[in-house]
Write an enzyme that holds these catalytic residues in place. Structure first.
Site, PDB file in Angstrom:
ATOM      1  N   ASN A   1      75.115  99.220  52.633  1.00 22.11           N
ATOM      2  CA  ASN A   1      76.595  99.205  52.658  1.00 22.11           C
ATOM      3  C   ASN A   1      76.790 100.466  51.924  1.00 22.11           C
ATOM      4  OD1 ASN A   1      79.350  99.023  52.268  1.00 22.11           O
ATOM      5  ND2 ASN A   1      79.277  97.806  50.280  1.00 22.11           N
TER       6      ASN A   1
ATOM      7  N   ASP B   1      79.198  93.970  46.374  1.00 21.20           N
ATOM      8  CA  ASP B   1      78.160  94.933  46.048  1.00 21.20           C
ATOM      9  C   ASP B   1      77.017  95.138  44.934  1.00 21.20           C
ATOM     10  OD1 ASP B   1      80.239  96.151  47.346  1.00 21.20           O
ATOM     11  OD2 ASP B   1      82.292  96.573  45.662  1.00 21.20           O
TER      12      ASP B   1
ATOM     13  N   ILE C   1      80.589  89.616  53.676  1.00 26.92           N
ATOM     14  CA  ILE C   1      79.392  89.317  54.733  1.00 26.92           C
ATOM     15  C   ILE C   1      79.192  87.962  54.597  1.00 26.92           C
ATOM     16  CG2 ILE C   1      77.861  89.818  55.115  1.00 26.92           C
ATOM     17  CD1 ILE C   1      79.400  91.861  56.349  1.00 26.92           C
TER      18      ILE C   1
ATOM     19  N   GLY D   1      85.565 105.601  60.961  1.00 30.22           N
ATOM     20  CA  GLY D   1      84.076 105.477  61.012  1.00 30.22           C
ATOM     21  C   GLY D   1      83.774 107.105  60.745  1.00 30.22           C
TER      22      GLY D   1
ATOM     23  N   GLU E   1      78.705 111.034  50.308  1.00 35.55           N
ATOM     24  CA  GLU E   1      78.644 109.456  51.343  1.00 35.55           C
ATOM     25  C   GLU E   1      77.738 110.132  52.285  1.00 35.55           C
ATOM     26  OE1 GLU E   1      81.585 106.916  52.410  1.00 35.55           O
ATOM     27  OE2 GLU E   1      82.350 107.984  50.570  1.00 35.55           O
TER      28      GLU E   1
ATOM     29  N   LEU F   1      84.911  96.796  55.705  1.00 36.09           N
ATOM     30  CA  LEU F   1      85.783  96.022  54.840  1.00 36.09           C
ATOM     31  C   LEU F   1      86.293  94.469  55.048  1.00 36.09           C
ATOM     32  CD1 LEU F   1      88.203  98.784  54.707  1.00 36.09           C
ATOM     33  CD2 LEU F   1      86.091  98.572  54.000  1.00 36.09           C
TER      34      LEU F   1
ATOM     35  N   HIS G   1      79.145 102.549  50.255  1.00 36.01           N
ATOM     36  CA  HIS G   1      80.115 102.181  48.813  1.00 36.01           C
ATOM     37  C   HIS G   1      80.663 103.539  47.847  1.00 36.01           C
ATOM     38  CE1 HIS G   1      83.194  99.833  46.693  1.00 36.01           C
ATOM     39  NE2 HIS G   1      83.071 100.200  45.081  1.00 36.01           N
TER      40      HIS G   1
ATOM     41  N   ASN H   1      81.354 107.712  58.189  1.00 37.97           N
ATOM     42  CA  ASN H   1      80.319 107.707  58.021  1.00 37.97           C
ATOM     43  C   ASN H   1      79.347 107.641  59.207  1.00 37.97           C
ATOM     44  OD1 ASN H   1      79.481 107.657  54.644  1.00 37.97           O
ATOM     45  ND2 ASN H   1      81.352 106.498  55.202  1.00 37.97           N
TER      46      ASN H   1
HETATM   47  C1  GAR Z   1      84.327 105.390  52.851  1.00 37.27           C
HETATM   48  O1  GAR Z   1      84.307 105.818  52.133  1.00 37.27           O
HETATM   49  C2  GAR Z   1      83.245 103.774  52.810  1.00 37.27           C
HETATM   50  O2  GAR Z   1      82.329 104.401  51.503  1.00 37.27           O
HETATM   51  C3  GAR Z   1      84.351 103.071  52.260  1.00 37.27           C
HETATM   52  O3  GAR Z   1      85.223 103.149  53.203  1.00 37.27           O
HETATM   53  C4  GAR Z   1      85.555 104.872  53.259  1.00 37.27           C
HETATM   54  C5  GAR Z   1      85.897 104.085  55.324  1.00 37.27           C
HETATM   55  O4  GAR Z   1      85.635 105.667  56.074  1.00 37.27           O
HETATM   56  N1  GAR Z   1      84.057 101.717  51.995  1.00 37.27           N
HETATM   57  C6  GAR Z   1      84.064 100.411  51.627  1.00 37.27           C
HETATM   58  O5  GAR Z   1      85.067 101.235  49.864  1.00 37.27           O
HETATM   59  C7  GAR Z   1      83.339  99.444  51.533  1.00 37.27           C
HETATM   60  N2  GAR Z   1      83.629  98.666  50.241  1.00 37.27           N
HETATM   61  P1  GAR Z   1      84.669 106.060  57.458  1.00 37.27           P
HETATM   62  O6  GAR Z   1      85.257 104.930  58.176  1.00 37.27           O
HETATM   63  O7  GAR Z   1      85.178 106.850  57.827  1.00 37.27           O
HETATM   64  O8  GAR Z   1      83.443 105.527  56.887  1.00 37.27           O
END
Ligand code: GAR
Length: 210
Positions: free
Chosen positions: A108, A151, A94, A12, A181, A91, A110, A14
């Protein structure tokens, strides 16, 4: 006020960038009304609690079938009735019904420059492993609206990040998070909350004067 629900699966960071953005005023006109996690006991739920935001677990392990899990997710979203759903490291695929119900209201993040290193099976650290295996010199992150494809929805924002000699997937992942991000995801929410962008003919465009 844009009411948002953030959906997460793990750490989490992000989610934290969104919470911090709302707190420090870089994300305006936005209220975080709930965090949904498909996993129990993850750090994201601690982050939600620390921010005083309800954390809700909807785990596939608690439902007899995938359809039941999908329905529980949709029911919870209907109940919370957010204006925008933010997938921040969520992950889970949807379901089509959810995409239809929240058309152009799910975004989203990515961790690559789409259309590179995305699609089925390409998520989290795997994305950076693939980027390093291919030897690209530039990678980055993308925020996009979610459609029925994987995506494939309209791109809202992208930011490039340099790959450096000696990078490991973990080092590259951290740099992409820090430089891309955590910047473009809060920014995209702020743009939506302030009605600065729209989807026209399948592409995201800035409204006049923005
Ligand atoms: C992030 O790097 C996000 O971009 C990726 O998972 C990570 C989650 O980190 N998402 C994907 O790959 C979606 N296809 P976080 O839980 O620390 O935010």
């Amino acid at each position: 006020m844009l009411k948002i629900v953030v959906m997460v699966s793990g750490g989490g960071t992000n989610l934290q960038a969104i919470i911090d953005g709302i707190k420090n005023g870089t994300v305006t006109n936005t209220e975080l009304i709930g965090v949904i996690s498909n996993n129990k006991g993850v750090k994201s739920l601690d982050r939600a609690a620390a921010a005083g935001v309800p954390g809700i677990v909807i785990s596939p392990a608690d439902y007899p079938t995938r359809d039941d899990f999908n329905k529980a997710m949709l029911d919870k979203l209907e109940e919370l009735a957010p204006d925008l759903v933010v997938l921040a490291g969520f992950l889970v695929r949807i379901p089509e019904e959810m995409v239809k119900r929240f058309s152009n209201r799910i975004i989203n993040i990515h961790p690559s420059l789409i259309p590179s290193f995305c699609g089925v099976g390409c998520y989290g650290l795997k994305v950076h492993e693939k980027a390093l295996a291919r030897g690209v010199k530039l990678t980055g992150a993308t925020v996009h609206f979610v459609n029925e494809g994987m995506d494939e929805g309209p791109i809202i924002a992208q930011r490039g990040v340099a790959v450096e000699d000696g990078d490991t997937p973990e080092i590259l992942q951290r740099r992409v998070m820090e430089q891309a991000e955590w910047v473009i995801l809060p920014q995209a929410i702020d743009d939506i909350a302030n009605d600065r962008i729209e989807v026209k003919d399948g592409h995201v465009v800035r409204k006049k004067g923005n």
